[in-house]
Motif scaffolding. Structure first.
Motif, PDB file in Angstrom:
ATOM      1  N   ILE A 615      13.741  18.417  43.888  1.00  8.70           N
ATOM      2  CA  ILE A 615      13.130  17.135  44.262  1.00  8.70           C
ATOM      3  C   ILE A 615      14.169  16.015  44.155  1.00  8.70           C
ATOM      4  N   HIS A 616      14.885  16.015  43.066  1.00 12.61           N
ATOM      5  CA  HIS A 616      15.900  14.976  42.832  1.00 12.61           C
ATOM      6  C   HIS A 616      16.986  15.004  43.912  1.00 12.61           C
ATOM      7  N   GLN A 645      11.651  13.301  32.708  1.00 14.11           N
ATOM      8  CA  GLN A 645      12.560  13.362  31.569  1.00 14.11           C
ATOM      9  C   GLN A 645      14.028  13.477  31.992  1.00 14.11           C
ATOM     10  N   TYR A 646      14.310  14.260  33.030  1.00 11.52           N
ATOM     11  CA  TYR A 646      15.694  14.576  33.360  1.00 11.52           C
ATOM     12  C   TYR A 646      16.215  13.925  34.647  1.00 11.52           C
ATOM     13  N   PHE A 647      15.333  13.550  35.560  1.00  7.84           N
ATOM     14  CA  PHE A 647      15.826  13.138  36.876  1.00  7.84           C
ATOM     15  C   PHE A 647      15.372  11.752  37.329  1.00  7.84           C
ATOM     16  N   MET A 648      14.373  11.183  36.721  1.00  9.47           N
ATOM     17  CA  MET A 648      13.843   9.903  37.169  1.00  9.47           C
ATOM     18  C   MET A 648      14.897   8.809  37.038  1.00  9.47           C
ATOM     19  N   GLU A 653      10.028   5.560  42.294  1.00  3.17           N
ATOM     20  CA  GLU A 653       8.679   5.362  41.759  1.00  3.17           C
ATOM     21  C   GLU A 653       7.857   6.610  42.057  1.00  3.17           C
ATOM     22  N   CYS A 654       7.077   7.069  41.102  1.00  2.00           N
ATOM     23  CA  CYS A 654       6.262   8.271  41.281  1.00  2.00           C
ATOM     24  C   CYS A 654       4.770   7.937  41.161  1.00  2.00           C
ATOM     25  N   LEU A 655       3.986   8.578  42.019  1.00  2.00           N
ATOM     26  CA  LEU A 655       2.531   8.506  41.942  1.00  2.00           C
ATOM     27  C   LEU A 655       2.003   9.923  41.774  1.00  2.00           C
ATOM     28  N   GLN A 656       0.939  10.081  41.006  1.00  2.00           N
ATOM     29  CA  GLN A 656       0.340  11.397  40.829  1.00  2.00           C
ATOM     30  C   GLN A 656      -1.099  11.411  41.319  1.00  2.00           C
ATOM     31  N   GLN A 657      -1.417  12.439  42.094  1.00  2.00           N
ATOM     32  CA  GLN A 657      -2.802  12.660  42.466  1.00  2.00           C
ATOM     33  C   GLN A 657      -3.561  13.138  41.238  1.00  2.00           C
ATOM     34  N   SER A 658      -4.774  12.631  41.053  1.00  2.00           N
ATOM     35  CA  SER A 658      -5.604  13.104  39.949  1.00  2.00           C
ATOM     36  C   SER A 658      -6.796  13.875  40.505  1.00  2.00           C
ATOM     37  N   GLU A 659      -7.431  14.649  39.642  1.00  2.00           N
ATOM     38  CA  GLU A 659      -8.486  15.555  40.097  1.00  2.00           C
ATOM     39  C   GLU A 659      -9.698  14.822  40.653  1.00  2.00           C
ATOM     40  N   PHE A 691       6.138  -4.756  43.574  1.00  2.00           N
ATOM     41  CA  PHE A 691       6.754  -3.946  44.614  1.00  2.00           C
ATOM     42  C   PHE A 691       8.128  -4.467  45.007  1.00  2.00           C
ATOM     43  N   GLU A 692       9.071  -3.550  45.115  1.00  2.00           N
ATOM     44  CA  GLU A 692      10.391  -3.866  45.635  1.00  2.00           C
ATOM     45  C   GLU A 692      10.712  -2.841  46.707  1.00  2.00           C
ATOM     46  N   GLU A 693      10.904  -3.286  47.932  1.00  2.00           N
ATOM     47  CA  GLU A 693      11.010  -2.370  49.048  1.00  2.00           C
ATOM     48  C   GLU A 693      12.419  -1.855  49.273  1.00  2.00           C
ATOM     49  N   GLU A 694      13.450  -2.608  48.925  1.00  2.00           N
ATOM     50  CA  GLU A 694      14.801  -2.222  49.291  1.00  2.00           C
ATOM     51  C   GLU A 694      15.357  -1.172  48.340  1.00  2.00           C
ATOM     52  N   ASP A 695      16.006  -0.148  48.924  1.00  2.00           N
ATOM     53  CA  ASP A 695      16.713   0.879  48.159  1.00  2.00           C
ATOM     54  C   ASP A 695      15.841   1.538  47.091  1.00  2.00           C
ATOM     55  N   ARG A 696      14.600   1.758  47.448  1.00  2.00           N
ATOM     56  CA  ARG A 696      13.707   2.440  46.519  1.00  2.00           C
ATOM     57  C   ARG A 696      13.072   3.629  47.221  1.00  2.00           C
ATOM     58  N   SER A 697      12.702   4.627  46.447  1.00  4.27           N
ATOM     59  CA  SER A 697      11.988   5.787  46.966  1.00  4.27           C
ATOM     60  C   SER A 697      10.645   5.911  46.266  1.00  4.27           C
ATOM     61  N   LEU A 698       9.692   6.385  47.022  1.00  2.73           N
ATOM     62  CA  LEU A 698       8.350   6.625  46.494  1.00  2.73           C
ATOM     63  C   LEU A 698       8.078   8.123  46.605  1.00  2.73           C
ATOM     64  N   VAL A 699       7.755   8.749  45.492  1.00  6.96           N
ATOM     65  CA  VAL A 699       7.496  10.185  45.474  1.00  6.96           C
ATOM     66  C   VAL A 699       6.066  10.417  44.996  1.00  6.96           C
TER      67      VAL A 699
END
Length: 823
Positions: A615-616, A645-648, A653-659, A691-699
């Motif tokens: 992913i990273h 822990q190791y790659f962020m 920015e990360c979002l998680q789907q919940s049940e 929110f900051e749009e430049e040079d950012r990734s959303l996962v």
């Protein structure tokens, strides 16, 4: 031109009046299911003077068109009536016996028939129409009508007899017809306008590669009255490519109405947009979107009775004016339009929506309005009702599981005990029958350790039928006006809800054949269930599709196509086609990670680390939006913690789907991918993000087969990468094993049918989120070495022919090289 209407449709539409009150129609739907049996039972008892199921047709000609009114009388009785009390035998022999004809109309009911003082007016009107048509065609001066009401439980019968002269019936029938003429005149004028517009209609776009052939395939299938199964990759334009030829077929009078069937709301919107586009290009075509009652109801609680709902009170007195008003003013009957006119005329929006389907040229709706045995549109698909329909079945891969669900039934032992506690103070009869059912289930439970396939449940069904009858009686006697409450629970509502469950179960039990498996199971919460599992829904689905001139089933993931053709009711003579993708394959990089897997035996911290590394390495080479799909929430959380822990990094920015995401949370999740500025909803403080749009990734960390893996349309740079972890294989469970064993027994590969094919479909759906338009560029990464096995590669779509095998130490270079070519 002919305008068709059934006798039943005519009298119900013209003569309806009063309130909507579903408290009094509890048993009517169930009576329909049992009606056929009652009809056959009564007809078999009749003598040779009785002719059953007599088809009758009447054509009323006007100066411009003809109205065809047709139906089937349940029975026609022809007898000879002799004079009596004649003294002179010679005189008696010289008198010819008089022929007496009686039209018999049979109705099955759960009512106490001995309390009926007269026939239901609409039922009598239906019989009078048959009487008029028969008398006219046979030159009768007089004719009789017999209304036969039979209690479905007791099979007791009560008769109501009427006698009419032909002149009386003619005057009455002409009055009914006169009221219908306004509607017939409109339908004639509209159809002329529609047919002329279809002749002038051209395809609204320049044809893409292969699109004209697809349009031709659809039209030819309708022409030959067959089914067509289409594997249509994203970008083919499958919606317009199926809608346009179907409209053209209507213009050639090969059909008269389109049913566009979907599993998801978003697909209904896409279909509506396609028809709107054709209207913009000159097509005169009326469309309606059917919205679920719970969603379109104006009231806080959906209670269809005049005491609780002002829109139900007097609904039938106002509905025809409301329909005509909308009919002459609009062509697009969307939810918003229906709601506007329903409020204007103070009528039920759901019932109005259903009524507008009678006048719509295309009905856009969920699968269940055609396929569900308890929710299908009886005005179109009931026994004895005919029509020239085209079924366009979108995202048809979903119909398999939906079909299994619709034609299966389940009961839980604990529900019988729960209701028993509620009813013990109000109905000893129901309590006693609930107890008998519980005892039969207890006997089945004692034989079940985990789950068990059972061959017979006859003792339980006998007990369940007795319970069903006692609940029917209670519901008829307690109409809901003075409901009894026990411990703040509305007893009638509790009985009614469970009544529907057992009615469904009994109906499905009557359908049992070799395509079903009955089994019992102990649930994880300690409850015990009995299920009638429709393993292969093909027969039931095929029976529904017989009601259409032609059915077109299409999906971007209808692979393997023969698997879906077999299980969705296809026959050897039906057609299948693989539509060509119009996208440039070079704009999508397809990578297969050969050194990772989601196998249970390899789910270690090191495996989670390697997946996090993938992913990273993919995300760091191009800022943008990505979705990562996992086989389960547990697996997703495990990889997320390692990634965090190791790659962020601070620019990810990360979002998680919940049940159990609420509508607000789902909307927020998708709006983040649509663009930061789209997030205009109010969120809890803890969820607010600067929110900051430049040079950012959303996962986005998601679950394969979940709400974000299908039915979302993130075009252009809204999503530039999809990473799928694992092969999507469903978790091993009792029901999956039942499927596997069943199809093994049929000579098929049970593992493929139960696990591999459903799993690969989820993978294909997840991967399909990336390239949505011809301008899109993106990456798909399949992280599991099993994708290199022939068993999986034979299911790859043609557009996946070119892929690269990668490892964790090589993926970064491959991704960088791909983006260098397109940036």
């Amino acid at each position: 031109m002919e305008i068709h209407i059934s006798v039943r449709g005519l009298v119900e539409f013209i003569l309806r009046s009063g309130d909507i009150d579903n408290r009094h129609t509890v048993s009517s739907d169930n009576a329909m299911a049992e009606g056929g049996r009652i009809h056959r039972m009564i007809q078999r008892r009749m003598d040779s003077n009785y002719k059953a199921e007599v088809s009758l047709r009447y054509i009323h000609k006007t100066s411009e068109y003809a109205i065809l009114i047709e139906g089937r009388a349940d029975g026609v009785i022809t007898e000879w009536e002799h004079p009596t009390a004649l003294v002179d035998k010679e005189v008696e022999e010289s008198i010819v016996a008089k022929q007496v004809v009686t039209i018999d109309e049979i109705k099955g009911t759960y009512r106490d028939i001995h309390k009926m003082k007269a026939p239901v007016p609409v039922h009598l009107a239906q019989a009078k129409c048959y009487a008029y048509i028969y008398a006219m065609q046979n030159g009768l001066e007089e004719i009789r009508v017999r209304m036969t009401y039979c209690n479905i439980d007791t099979e007791e019968i009560v008769y109501f007899h009427e006698a009419y002269t032909f002149v009386e019936l003619r005057e009455w029938f002409e009055e009914i017809l006169e009221q219908y003429m306004k509607w017939a005149d409109f339908e004639f004028a509209w159809k002329q306008k529609r047919q002329e517009s279809i002749k002038q209609l051209a395809f609204p776009f320049p044809y893409r590669q292969g699109q004209k052939q697809l349009v031709t395939y659809v039209y030819q299938t309708i022409y030959h009255r067959k089914k067509l199964f289409i594997e249509a990759p994203t970008g083919v334009g499958k919606t317009i490519s199926t809608v346009f030829p179907s409209v053209k077929a209507i213009g050639e009078e090969r059909a008269d109405k389109i049913f566009y069937l979907t599993a998801k709301t978003i697909a209904r919107t896409v279909a509506a947009d396609a028809f709107a586009l054709l209207r913009k290009n000159g097509l005169a075509f009326k469309t309606v979107i059917l919205t679920a009652k719970e969603k379109i109801c104006f009231m806080d609680k959906t209670e269809c009775n005049p005491e609780q709902c002002p829109y139900a009170k007097g609904h039938f007195d106002r509905i025809n004016d409301a329909i005509y008003d909308l009919l002459i003013a609009e062509d697009d009957y969307s939810r918003e339009v229906i709601e506007e006119y329903a409020k204007k005329h103070q009528v039920c929006p759901f019932e109005m929506c259903l009524d507008m389907s009678l006048f719509a040229d295309a009905v856009i709706c969920d699968y269940n309005y055609v396929f569900d045995p308890h929710a299908y549109l009886r005005r179109f698909f009931a026994e004895g009702v005919s029509g020239n329909y085209i079924f366009l079945i979108d995202e048809a891969h979903n119909l398999l599981d939906r079909g299994r669900e619709m034609y299966s039934a389940i009961l839980c032992k604990e529900d019988f005990l729960k209701l028993k506690k509620t009813v013990k103070e109000v109905s000893r009869k129901i309590e006693k029958n609930l107890d008998k059912c519980n005892k039969e289930l207890l006997a089945l439970k004692r034989e079940c350790e985990n789950y068990k396939i059972v061959e017979s449940i006859t003792p339980f069904i006998l007990a369940l039928n007795r319970l069903h009858s006692s609940m029917n009686q209670y519901l008829e006697e307690h109409d809901g006006k003075n409901d009894i409450r026990v411990n703040d629970v509305n007893v009638r509502e509790e009985i009614l809800e469970f009544y529907f469950e057992i009615s469904h179960f009994l109906d499905i039990y009557d359908r049992l054949d070799d395509n079903y498996v009955m089994y019992t199971e102990m649930e994880s919460d300690g409850s015990f269930i009995l299920k009638l599992f429709c393993v292969n829904p093909s027969v039931n689905l095929k029976d529904c599709m017989i009601k259409a001139v032609s059915s077109i089933l299409f999906s971007a993931t209808l692979l393997p196509i023969q698997y879906y053709k077999k299980l969705l009711g296809g026959e050897e003579m039906d057609y299948e086609v693989y539509a060509e993708s119009t996208f440039n394959p070079a704009k999508k990089a397809l990578f297969i990670g050969s050194d990772v897997t989601s196998r249970y035996t390899r789910r270690t911290d090191m495996e989670f680390y390697n997946i996090g590394s993938y992913i990273h390495e993919i995300v760091k080479n191009r800022h943008g939006n990505y979705m990562v799909f996992f086989p389960s929430y547990t697996f997703m959380h495990q990889v997320y913690h390692v990634y965090e822990q190791y790659f962020m990094t601070e620019n990810v920015e990360c979002l998680q789907q919940s049940e159990h995401m609420s509508e607000t949370e789902r909307e927020y999740f998708l709006n983040r991918f649509e663009g930061n500025e789209a997030c205009d909803i109010t969120l809890p403080v803890a969820m607010e993000i600067e929110f900051e749009e430049e040079d950012r990734s959303l996962v986005g960390f998601c679950v394969v087969g979940g709400i974000f893996s299908e039915g979302i349309d993130l075009k252009h740079d809204r999503l530039i990468g999809a990473i799928i972890v694992g092969t999507g294989i469903p978790q091993v469970c009792n029901e999956r094993e039942i499927l596997k064993n069943f199809f093994d027994g049929q000579g098929d590969n049970g593992f493929d049918y139960a696990y591999r094919y459903p799993g690969m479909n989820k993978v294909l759906q997840s991967a399909g989120r990336v390239i949505r338009t011809a301008e899109d560029v993106g990456i798909v990464a399949l992280l599991d070495d099993r994708f290199l096995q022939p068993a999986y590669q034979k299911m790859f779509p043609r557009e996946w022919d070119n892929y690269e095998v990668v490892t964790t130490d090589r993926i970064a270079r491959r991704v960088e090289r791909f983006w260098d070519e397109w940036l």
